[in-house]
Design a protein around this motif. Structure first.
Motif, short mmCIF file in Angstrom:
data_model
loop_
_atom_site.label_atom_id
_atom_site.label_comp_id
_atom_site.label_asym_id
_atom_site.label_seq_id
_atom_site.Cartn_x
_atom_site.Cartn_y
_atom_site.Cartn_z
N VAL A 1 0.83 -1.21 0.00
CA VAL A 1 0.00 0.00 0.00
C VAL A 1 0.86 1.26 0.00
O VAL A 1 0.49 2.28 -0.60
CB VAL A 1 -0.94 -0.01 1.23
N ILE A 2 2.02 1.20 0.65
CA ILE A 2 2.84 2.40 0.78
C ILE A 2 3.31 2.93 -0.57
O ILE A 2 3.65 4.11 -0.70
CB ILE A 2 4.05 2.12 1.71
N PHE A 3 3.29 2.09 -1.61
CA PHE A 3 3.69 2.55 -2.94
C PHE A 3 2.51 3.03 -3.77
O PHE A 3 2.70 3.48 -4.90
CB PHE A 3 4.40 1.42 -3.69
N GLY A 4 1.27 2.93 -3.23
CA GLY A 4 0.08 3.27 -4.00
C GLY A 4 0.08 4.67 -4.60
O GLY A 4 -0.13 4.82 -5.81
N PRO A 5 0.30 5.73 -3.80
CA PRO A 5 0.26 7.08 -4.37
C PRO A 5 1.30 7.30 -5.46
O PRO A 5 1.01 7.92 -6.48
CB PRO A 5 0.54 7.98 -3.15
N TRP A 6 2.50 6.77 -5.25
CA TRP A 6 3.55 6.90 -6.28
C TRP A 6 3.15 6.16 -7.55
O TRP A 6 3.27 6.68 -8.66
CB TRP A 6 4.87 6.35 -5.75
N ARG A 7 2.65 4.94 -7.40
CA ARG A 7 2.28 4.14 -8.57
C ARG A 7 1.16 4.81 -9.35
O ARG A 7 1.20 4.86 -10.59
CB ARG A 7 1.88 2.74 -8.13
N ARG A 8 0.17 5.36 -8.65
CA ARG A 8 -0.93 6.04 -9.35
C ARG A 8 -0.42 7.23 -10.14
O ARG A 8 -0.84 7.49 -11.27
CB ARG A 8 -1.99 6.49 -8.34
N ARG A 9 0.53 7.97 -9.54
CA ARG A 9 1.08 9.15 -10.22
C ARG A 9 1.82 8.75 -11.49
O ARG A 9 1.68 9.40 -12.53
CB ARG A 9 2.01 9.90 -9.27
N VAL A 10 2.59 7.67 -11.42
CA VAL A 10 3.33 7.21 -12.61
C VAL A 10 2.36 6.73 -13.68
O VAL A 10 2.51 7.04 -14.86
CB VAL A 10 4.33 6.10 -12.24
N ARG A 11 1.36 5.96 -13.28
CA ARG A 11 0.42 5.42 -14.25
C ARG A 11 -0.39 6.52 -14.91
O ARG A 11 -0.68 6.47 -16.12
CB ARG A 11 -0.49 4.38 -13.60
N LEU A 12 -0.77 7.55 -14.16
CA LEU A 12 -1.51 8.68 -14.73
C LEU A 12 -0.66 9.44 -15.75
O LEU A 12 -1.18 9.99 -16.72
CB LEU A 12 -1.97 9.63 -13.62
N ALA A 13 0.66 9.46 -15.53
CA ALA A 13 1.55 10.15 -16.47
C ALA A 13 1.70 9.37 -17.76
O ALA A 13 2.17 9.91 -18.77
CB ALA A 13 2.92 10.38 -15.82
N GLY A 14 1.30 8.09 -17.76
CA GLY A 14 1.36 7.28 -18.98
C GLY A 14 2.48 6.26 -18.94
O GLY A 14 3.61 6.60 -18.60
N LEU A 15 2.15 5.02 -19.31
CA LEU A 15 3.12 3.94 -19.26
C LEU A 15 3.66 3.56 -20.63
O LEU A 15 4.63 2.79 -20.72
CB LEU A 15 2.48 2.69 -18.62
N ALA A 16 3.06 4.08 -21.70
CA ALA A 16 3.42 3.63 -23.04
C ALA A 16 4.91 3.82 -23.34
O ALA A 16 5.55 2.96 -23.95
CB ALA A 16 2.58 4.36 -24.08
N ARG A 17 5.48 4.93 -22.88
CA ARG A 17 6.87 5.21 -23.22
C ARG A 17 7.85 4.28 -22.51
O ARG A 17 9.04 4.23 -22.83
CB ARG A 17 7.21 6.67 -22.90
#
Length: 321
Positions: A39-55
């Motif tokens: 859970v402690i990585f949740g906010p960071w992971r959401r921020r990265v995924r919102l920025a886009g993973l395609a690249r």
């Protein structure tokens, strides 16, 4: 469970990593993007995924969320400097590239042209990989790097204290989590298969990792030291770039704050600071001069180098923030 058998020679050759390894952090953080994770990585992971993973498709393919990832991404020699580590990755011999990618393909069968080119050691594909590694670190790790590095440094200091004060047995027993010391073997109890690994006198490097899952990663390359990368305990709020640490940056500047943080883990020469913080030699010299004139560090010449250390005032300021 997995049992890592250590001989007397291996125990004599145990080393604690000198610092955070940016490539281990990069790979472990990529693995977090495609699974639930703590859970402690949740906010960071959401921020990265919102920025886009395609690249990051190439990097995510090389670092799948579970199981094997391409060993060449984390050189057994270890690194405390991102760019130097990436240069080491790009120098991986072609047979090693091919072997790692074949192993990865057996686990995650995908037919990608760039993977075939990478296995063949194509220069352009290697350069693209290196650029992608730097871009990912800049976008998603660097904003919180001071806090990430600080927490890993605390764990390194903890295990060093135990090793110096209580010995090897106590240090190995203190790693916690799923790592258990049952002499003469380190036992990884959360592994679903039964496996015995033998270090065979190569020695072992203890590498705490911020982004490691609730698991332990190993690097077992023939002829190289065995690497055990295990998860640390975390402080909440590490992903927030508006925490107390950034107020120190607002007062003395981001680069000078990073220099102080780096010196909190031990004395460094100007060249060391330039390498670890990815600065030019001139910039590192300029920043240390300003900090010295402010009374936050001390400097002394040792041969051809200048060695810098936190002053009591600098330590107080860093501790307060």
């Amino acid at each position: 469970m997995w049992r890592i058998h250590l001989s007397t020679d291996d125990i004599r050759r145990i080393r604690i990593a000198p610092d955070i390894d940016p490539l281990w952090e990069l790979v472990h953080s990529l693995q977090l993007l495609d699974n639930g994770g703590p859970v402690i990585f949740g906010p960071w992971r959401r921020r990265v995924r919102l920025a886009g993973l395609a690249r990051w498709g190439m990097l995510r393919h090389l670092s799948p969320p579970m199981g094997y990832f391409a060993d060449f991404l984390t050189p057994a020699t270890g690194t405390v400097d991102l760019r130097a580590g990436i240069e080491e990755v790009l120098r991986t011999p072609r047979p090693c590239l091919r072997s790692d990618l074949v192993t990865l393909h057996k686990q995650c069968p995908r037919h990608t042209g760039w993977a075939r080119d990478l296995a063949a050691g194509d220069v352009q594909t290697l350069r693209a990989l290196g650029a992608n590694l730097i871009q990912y670190h800049e976008a998603h790790l660097k904003p919180s790097w001071a806090e990430i590095r600080s927490q890993v440094s605390e764990e390194l200091a903890r295990v060093r204290r135990i090793l110096c004060g209580q010995g090897v047995d106590a240090m190995l027993a203190s790693l916690g989590g799923h790592v258990h010391w049952e002499a003469p073997a380190l036992v990884l109890r959360n592994k679903k298969t039964e496996r015995d690994l033998y270090v065979d006198g190569r020695g072992i490097v203890i590498q705490p990792s911020f982004f490691a899952l609730g698991d332990t990663s190993i690097l077992d390359v023939p002829g190289e030291p065995f690497v055990l990368a295990y998860p640390i305990q975390h402080r909440l709020g590490w992903w927030d770039t508006h925490t107390e640490g950034t107020r120190l940056e607002a007062v003395i500047g981001k680069t000078r704050a990073e220099v102080l943080d780096c010196l909190a883990n031990g004395d460094r020469t100007t060249t060391d600071l330039a390498r670890v913080l990815d600065l030019s030699a001139a910039t590192a010299s300029e920043q240390t001069k300003a900090l010295r004139e402010a009374g936050l560090i001390t400097s002394r010449r040792t041969g051809k180098s200048v060695l810098h250390a936190l002053s009591p005032t600098g330590a107080t300021l860093l501790g307060a923030s």
